[in-house]
Design a protein around this motif. Structure first.
Motif, PDB file in Angstrom:
ATOM      1  N   THR A   1      33.089  38.845  38.756  1.00 49.38           N
ATOM      2  CA  THR A   1      34.099  39.805  39.002  1.00 49.38           C
ATOM      3  C   THR A   1      33.972  41.107  38.660  1.00 49.38           C
ATOM      4  OG1 THR A   1      34.766  39.262  36.623  1.00 49.38           O
ATOM      5  CG2 THR A   1      35.685  37.766  38.073  1.00 49.38           C
TER       6      THR A   1
ATOM      7  N   GLN B   1      45.045  42.377  45.034  1.00 43.52           N
ATOM      8  CA  GLN B   1      46.002  41.970  44.372  1.00 43.52           C
ATOM      9  C   GLN B   1      47.195  42.753  44.543  1.00 43.52           C
ATOM     10  OE1 GLN B   1      45.064  41.785  40.154  1.00 43.52           O
ATOM     11  NE2 GLN B   1      47.316  41.124  39.495  1.00 43.52           N
TER      12      GLN B   1
ATOM     13  N   PRO C   1      44.522  36.309  43.706  1.00 44.99           N
ATOM     14  CA  PRO C   1      43.892  34.826  44.193  1.00 44.99           C
ATOM     15  C   PRO C   1      43.395  34.352  42.952  1.00 44.99           C
ATOM     16  CG  PRO C   1      42.398  36.918  44.811  1.00 44.99           C
ATOM     17  CD  PRO C   1      43.847  37.244  44.105  1.00 44.99           C
ATOM     18  N   THR C   2      43.260  32.847  43.094  1.00 41.48           N
ATOM     19  CA  THR C   2      42.658  32.346  41.943  1.00 41.48           C
ATOM     20  C   THR C   2      40.888  32.017  42.340  1.00 41.48           C
ATOM     21  OG1 THR C   2      44.539  31.232  41.340  1.00 41.48           O
ATOM     22  CG2 THR C   2      42.423  30.303  40.521  1.00 41.48           C
TER      23      THR C   2
ATOM     24  N   ILE D   1      37.659  30.114  41.574  1.00 39.77           N
ATOM     25  CA  ILE D   1      37.065  28.918  40.777  1.00 39.77           C
ATOM     26  C   ILE D   1      35.376  29.004  41.182  1.00 39.77           C
ATOM     27  CG2 ILE D   1      36.754  26.324  40.463  1.00 39.77           C
ATOM     28  CD1 ILE D   1      39.866  26.275  41.333  1.00 39.77           C
TER      29      ILE D   1
ATOM     30  N   SER E   1      47.379  33.254  46.974  1.00 44.36           N
ATOM     31  CA  SER E   1      48.452  33.396  46.241  1.00 44.36           C
ATOM     32  C   SER E   1      49.506  32.714  46.587  1.00 44.36           C
ATOM     33  CB  SER E   1      49.042  35.006  46.091  1.00 44.36           C
ATOM     34  OG  SER E   1      49.193  35.347  47.289  1.00 44.36           O
TER      35      SER E   1
ATOM     36  N   ARG F   1      44.029  26.162  49.498  1.00 41.14           N
ATOM     37  CA  ARG F   1      42.724  26.089  48.991  1.00 41.14           C
ATOM     38  C   ARG F   1      42.085  26.490  50.089  1.00 41.14           C
ATOM     39  NH1 ARG F   1      40.863  23.832  44.316  1.00 41.14           N
ATOM     40  NH2 ARG F   1      43.155  23.447  43.658  1.00 41.14           N
TER      41      ARG F   1
END
Length: 291
Positions: A2, A13, A19-20, A22, A41, A45
């Motif tokens: 990040t 953003q 966003p997410t 993983i 958002s 997926r």
């Protein structure tokens, strides 16, 4: 990872929503494996990005690069907003002129089938025929005879004209107090006919004939024989029908005006025969058609 993409994530953003991310990374043996999964958002997926490298640092750098590429390709952008629905059309005022109604022209009706032209058949050809007649002639008494003829119909005028050549002979006897004479006529006759078929074959003909007139008064006190020319013209009306395709029956009536006049006189002044002003006849017989 990040920290490597913080500035890019901040801009995403602000415009698209957070966003997410993983991220999974592990070291197994001499290789490091990593996986990056993105959830937008909107809750979509995206397919995961997988990386294999020698160390976890290399895996992290590769996943950071994959994240940058995904964001630059617009994978995290939101779907375009649907345009607002169009307002309903307002009804047209009564005073507005009506639009003209355009009708497409109807297809032409099919023309009726053309009837075959009568004249379009096979061309006509010359038609021939021949026949024989039994003849009864009125020449100051009845004379009996026979005739043979041949007829030709050329193709023009729908075959309505006919040319006939005929040979005829007839005889009669005259008996008076002064004696008896035998009379005979030998003639060649030509006729031109106009024919019309109305169930029967009707013909109106003009006739011209020429030949010889003979008389022999042998049963008399003063025997005399005479031969002279015979010429005349007249008209004939005939009717015929065909009981068979090639065989027909014909009946005719004729009238003739002689141009020559002969008298049979026994001496001293006994008239046995004088040529009449008009000669008439009736005839009938078979006719063969070659058409």
């Amino acid at each position: 990872m990040t920290s490597r993409t913080s500035e890019l994530l901040r801009r995403v953003q602000e415009s698209e929503g957070a966003p997410t991310l993983i991220v999974r990374a592990e070291q197994r043996g001499g290789a490091a494996r990593g996986e990056l999964e993105l959830v937008t958002s909107r809750g979509e997926r995206l397919p995961p990005r997988r990386v294999v490298a020698r160390t976890c640092t290399e895996v992290t750098a590769a996943l950071a690069l994959a994240l940058v590429l995904a964001m630059e390709e617009g994978a995290l952008k939101s779907a375009p907003k649907e345009p607002p629905p169009e307002p309903p059309l307002e009804p047209v005022a009564d005073s507005a002129p009506a639009l003209p109604i355009v009708r497409s022209p109807s297809p032409p009706s099919p023309s009726p089938p053309r009837r075959p032209d009568k004249a379009a058949g096979p061309p006509r050809r010359t038609v021939t025929s021949m026949g024989a007649h039994v003849v009864v002639v009125e020449v100051q008494g009845l004379a009996l005879g026979a005739s043979l003829f041949s007829e030709l119909r050329p193709p023009f005028l729908e075959g309505r004209l006919a040319l006939r050549i005929e040979g005829a002979v007839w005889q009669r006897s005259v008996s008076r107090e002064a004696g008896q004479a035998d009379l005979s006529w030998l003639v060649m006759r030509a006729r031109l006919c106009f024919t019309q078929t109305l169930g029967l074959s009707l013909a109106l003909c003009g006739v011209g004939e020429g030949g010889a007139f003979s008389s022999s008064a042998t049963h008399a006190l003063n025997p005399v024989s005479f031969t002279g020319p015979w010429v005349g013209a007249g008209a004939v009306m005939s009717a015929g029908f065909r009981p068979l395709p090639r065989l027909g029956i014909e009946i005719e009536a004729g009238i003739l005006v002689p141009f020559t006049r002969d008298d049979v006189i026994l001496r001293p002044n006994n008239v046995l025969y004088s040529t009449p002003a008009v000669v008439t006849w009736l005839a009938a017989g078979p006719i063969l058609h070659f058409d």
